[in-house]
Motif scaffolding. Structure first.
Motif, PDB file in Angstrom:
ATOM      1  N   ARG A 169     -14.185  -3.455  29.602  1.00 17.35           N
ATOM      2  CA  ARG A 169     -12.950  -2.705  29.734  1.00 17.35           C
ATOM      3  C   ARG A 169     -11.871  -3.292  28.836  1.00 17.35           C
ATOM      4  NH1 ARG A 169     -12.857   0.882  33.813  1.00 17.35           N
ATOM      5  NH2 ARG A 169     -14.688   0.828  35.131  1.00 17.35           N
ATOM      6  N   ASN A 222      -0.490  -0.373  33.314  1.00 13.76           N
ATOM      7  CA  ASN A 222      -0.748   0.973  33.811  1.00 13.76           C
ATOM      8  C   ASN A 222       0.137   1.983  33.074  1.00 13.76           C
ATOM      9  OD1 ASN A 222      -1.025   3.327  35.281  1.00 13.76           O
ATOM     10  ND2 ASN A 222      -1.247   2.239  37.216  1.00 13.76           N
ATOM     11  N   HIS A 262       3.419   3.688  34.673  1.00 17.39           N
ATOM     12  CA  HIS A 262       4.754   3.151  34.922  1.00 17.39           C
ATOM     13  C   HIS A 262       5.098   1.910  34.120  1.00 17.39           C
ATOM     14  CE1 HIS A 262       3.343  -0.135  37.623  1.00 17.39           C
ATOM     15  NE2 HIS A 262       2.391   0.701  37.922  1.00 17.39           N
ATOM     16  N   ILE A 276     -10.270   1.784  30.604  1.00 11.80           N
ATOM     17  CA  ILE A 276      -9.008   1.080  30.788  1.00 11.80           C
ATOM     18  C   ILE A 276      -8.974   0.377  32.133  1.00 11.80           C
ATOM     19  CG2 ILE A 276      -6.547   1.438  31.172  1.00 11.80           C
ATOM     20  CD1 ILE A 276      -6.598   3.554  29.061  1.00 11.80           C
ATOM     21  N   LEU A 277      -8.530  -0.869  32.139  1.00 13.62           N
ATOM     22  CA  LEU A 277      -8.282  -1.604  33.369  1.00 13.62           C
ATOM     23  C   LEU A 277      -6.766  -1.683  33.505  1.00 13.62           C
ATOM     24  CD1 LEU A 277      -9.456  -3.188  35.711  1.00 13.62           C
ATOM     25  CD2 LEU A 277      -9.421  -5.228  34.307  1.00 13.62           C
ATOM     26  N   PRO A 278      -6.162  -0.808  34.344  1.00 15.35           N
ATOM     27  CA  PRO A 278      -4.702  -0.742  34.387  1.00 15.35           C
ATOM     28  C   PRO A 278      -4.102  -1.905  35.187  1.00 15.35           C
ATOM     29  CG  PRO A 278      -5.681   0.922  35.837  1.00 15.35           C
ATOM     30  CD  PRO A 278      -6.802   0.119  35.281  1.00 15.35           C
ATOM     31  N   PHE A 292     -14.067  -6.404  38.901  1.00 15.49           N
ATOM     32  CA  PHE A 292     -13.533  -5.111  38.470  1.00 15.49           C
ATOM     33  C   PHE A 292     -14.589  -4.019  38.468  1.00 15.49           C
ATOM     34  CE2 PHE A 292      -9.697  -7.140  37.841  1.00 15.49           C
ATOM     35  CZ  PHE A 292      -9.859  -8.258  37.049  1.00 15.49           C
ATOM     36  N   ASN A 295      -7.469  -1.918  39.949  1.00 11.26           N
ATOM     37  CA  ASN A 295      -6.905  -0.653  40.405  1.00 11.26           C
ATOM     38  C   ASN A 295      -7.442   0.508  39.579  1.00 11.26           C
ATOM     39  OD1 ASN A 295      -5.323   0.981  41.921  1.00 11.26           O
ATOM     40  ND2 ASN A 295      -3.376   0.287  41.085  1.00 11.26           N
ATOM     41  N   ILE A 296      -8.763   0.627  39.457  1.00 15.07           N
ATOM     42  CA  ILE A 296      -9.378   1.623  38.581  1.00 15.07           C
ATOM     43  C   ILE A 296      -9.627   2.906  39.352  1.00 15.07           C
ATOM     44  CG2 ILE A 296     -11.258   2.061  36.981  1.00 15.07           C
ATOM     45  CD1 ILE A 296     -11.786  -1.007  37.140  1.00 15.07           C
ATOM     46  N   GLN A 297      -8.911   3.980  38.923  1.00 10.85           N
ATOM     47  CA  GLN A 297      -9.061   5.254  39.611  1.00 10.85           C
ATOM     48  C   GLN A 297     -10.504   5.720  39.578  1.00 10.85           C
ATOM     49  OE1 GLN A 297      -6.165   7.581  37.558  1.00 10.85           O
ATOM     50  NE2 GLN A 297      -4.885   7.821  39.352  1.00 10.85           N
ATOM     51  N   GLU A 337     -13.072   4.368  40.766  1.00 14.89           N
ATOM     52  CA  GLU A 337     -14.085   3.337  40.913  1.00 14.89           C
ATOM     53  C   GLU A 337     -13.709   2.277  41.945  1.00 14.89           C
ATOM     54  OE1 GLU A 337     -15.887   2.399  36.916  1.00 14.89           O
ATOM     55  OE2 GLU A 337     -16.450   0.628  38.099  1.00 14.89           O
ATOM     56  N   ALA A 376      -0.189   2.284  44.016  1.00 12.91           N
ATOM     57  CA  ALA A 376      -0.040   2.724  42.633  1.00 12.91           C
ATOM     58  C   ALA A 376       0.966   3.866  42.531  1.00 12.91           C
ATOM     59  CB  ALA A 376      -1.394   3.156  42.056  1.00 12.91           C
TER      60      ALA A 376
END
Lengths: 266, 232
Positions: free
Chosen positions: A150, A155, A158, A182-184, B94, B177-179, B181, B191
């Motif tokens: 990744r 993010n 924001h 992507i790792l936000p 992750f 915080n992976i949407q 997953e 979030a």
């Protein structure tokens, strides 16, 4: 059915009463001490300003008897906190979007917003990475460089650093290919930390963050044309005199050297 | 699946993901808790207090600390993490698996306590009788000990499920915080809270979170009442 003995109830009640009295007393003495001691202002600032602002505050305190409380976070998160009642004296955002947002809700005095610094966006990798990026353009196969891993960015919903990163990637038509990788992160410093911990092969942060860290290396810089100019906007949220002094201080000659020491442009 | 009750794709994903993680967490913690709970209830060994303390650590530590420790122990930069990657090509941090692992670690103390207490209350005389009558150790465990400890086992599993639904700190640190997953319901709420203007989405998710909790508690109450009724 009586579970507690009479004497026990009495003892507990007295202890509870004393405890409550003790609590209210300590608060009062703290409040008195605060109003006699010194002025105090609160500054909400973007995460990337953590180190430079700490030094500026130290320098400010040598000339003024003021305590400056710093609340650090993603500019978007801080904007949301202000709108929900945070009440800082000064707000410094890493992009224009978030300061405009709180200005339109009436939280900036006289709508006065000043640019206090500028920054650049860089592509970084862990220090021991063997990746080389000679140029950032349409031909950069960033997706292959990431592979099944990744890429760590703020993010894009924001975090300004994430928003700028997304703009640059879209400019070179690379966003689609990395969107799912992507790792936000909740702010740019968290994005940096993930790369420092070698959890991902690539990351996009500000030049100032990469320079501060000795566990990552800069592979290349994103050309300024690929994203909105990275400008830090500061605004005062009230008519506090001391806040105005600090606000002016941010753009004074005394602090210019401090900003540049940390890699910010003026 | 577009607009179900006004939720968009990402919100539905968060809800489904939360339930998935909670189910996996309960299914994985249960057998381990049965084993560990039994050992703790029946045996005394050198270093037992130390083992007890280690098991209870995630209960006492701030969840973010647990998550950070998981990163240090199982992340890509750790001994175990590097071995997992070179041997199986697995990267734990992750990922969906990381979310499950984080939940298992934080809810394990809860289920083990419940199982252990329940097993301690089982009359060892009955276990001895079963062994004397010829049933092997395993059969005794599954046919005598476990059925008698079921109320504690069930309430422990429900606690683990509920704790997993609410798990935030360890998950966001170790799983990210992976949407789609790893962004479970609490993470999705957080979030959305960070983005100015997303108050409605936040509220929707909060309401769903409360409803799921109510349903889980109601189901567990009903189940426990059923069991009591069956026994009498």
């Amino acid at each position: 059915m009586r579970i507690l003995h009479d004497g026990l109830i009495k003892t507990l009640s007295i202890i509870l009463f004393l405890y409550v009295v003790f609590l209210s007393c300590s608060n009062e003495s703290k409040r008195k001490a605060n109003s006699e001691k010194q002025d105090q202002i609160t500054v909400y600032a973007a995460a990337s300003l953590t180190n430079v602002l700490s030094e500026i505050i130290d320098s400010f305190r040598q000339e003024h008897n003021v305590e400056v409380k710093l609340n650090i976070g993603s500019s978007g998160t801080l904007a949301r906190q202000i709108v929900q009642g945070g009440e800082p004296d000064i707000y410094i955002s890493a992009n224009k979007q978030w300061i405009d947002y709180i200005d339109s809700s009436g939280y900036i005095a006289n709508s006065l917003k000043l640019v206090v610094a500028r920054n650049e966006l860089v592509l970084i990798a862990p220090l021991n990475s063997s990746i080389k990026v000679p140029a950032i353009d349409n031909s950069l196969d960033i997706s292959s460089l990431i592979g099944s891993d990744r890429i760590s960015i703020g993010n894009p919903e924001h975090v300004p650093a994430g928003i700028y990163a997304k703009q640059s990637l879209e400019y070179y038509k690379l966003f689609r290919s990395v969107e799912n990788k992507i790792l936000p992160a909740k702010d740019v410093r968290s994005a940096l930390m993930v790369v420092e911990m070698k959890e991902v092969p690539l990351g996009i942060v500000y030049r100032t963050d990469a320079q501060k860290s000795n566990k990552v290396k800069i592979l290349n810089t994103f050309p300024e044309v690929s994203h909105d100019s990275i400008m830090y906007f500061a605004g005062i949220c009230n008519n506090n005199k001391v806040a105005k002094e600090f606000f002016t201080y941010l753009n004074s000659d005394s602090t210019k050297t401090i900003w540049m020491k940390y890699g910010f442009k003026k | 699946m577009t607009e179900w009750l006004g939720f968009d794709d990402f919100e539905m994903q968060a809800i489904i993901l939360s339930v998935k993680v909670a189910i996996y967490c309960s299914l994985i913690s249960l057998p381990i808790a049965l084993l560990v709970g039994y050992k703790m209830a029946r045996y005394n060994f050198y270093g037992k207090p130390l083992v007890e303390s280690i098991i209870h650590l995630p209960l006492v530590m701030p969840p973010v600390t647990t998550g950070y420790l998981l990163l240090l122990l199982l992340g890509s930069n750790s001994l175990l993490g590097k071995w997992l990657f070179t041997t199986f090509g697995i990267k734990l941090a992750f990922s969906f698996q990381a979310a499950v692992i984080a939940s298992v670690f934080v809810s394990f103390p809860l289920i083990v306590r419940s199982v252990r207490t329940a097993m301690e209350m089982v009359d060892t005389g009955l276990e001895e009788a079963s062994l004397m009558l010829g049933a092997g150790k395993l059969k005794t465990f599954f046919r005598v000990t476990v059925p008698l400890a079921v109320p504690g086992i069930v309430s422990g599993t429900i606690l683990a499920f509920a704790r997993s639904l609410g798990e935030f700190g360890a998950t966001i640190t170790f799983a990210g915080n992976i949407q789609g997953e790893t962004q479970t319901l609490p993470l999705a709420i957080y979030a959305n809270m960070q983005v100015p203007g997303k108050e409605n989405a936040t509220l929707r998710l909060v309401i769903v979170s409360v409803i799921i909790s109510f349903v889980a508690m109601a189901l567990s109450e009903w189940f426990i009442k059923r069991m009591k009724h069956d026994r009498n």
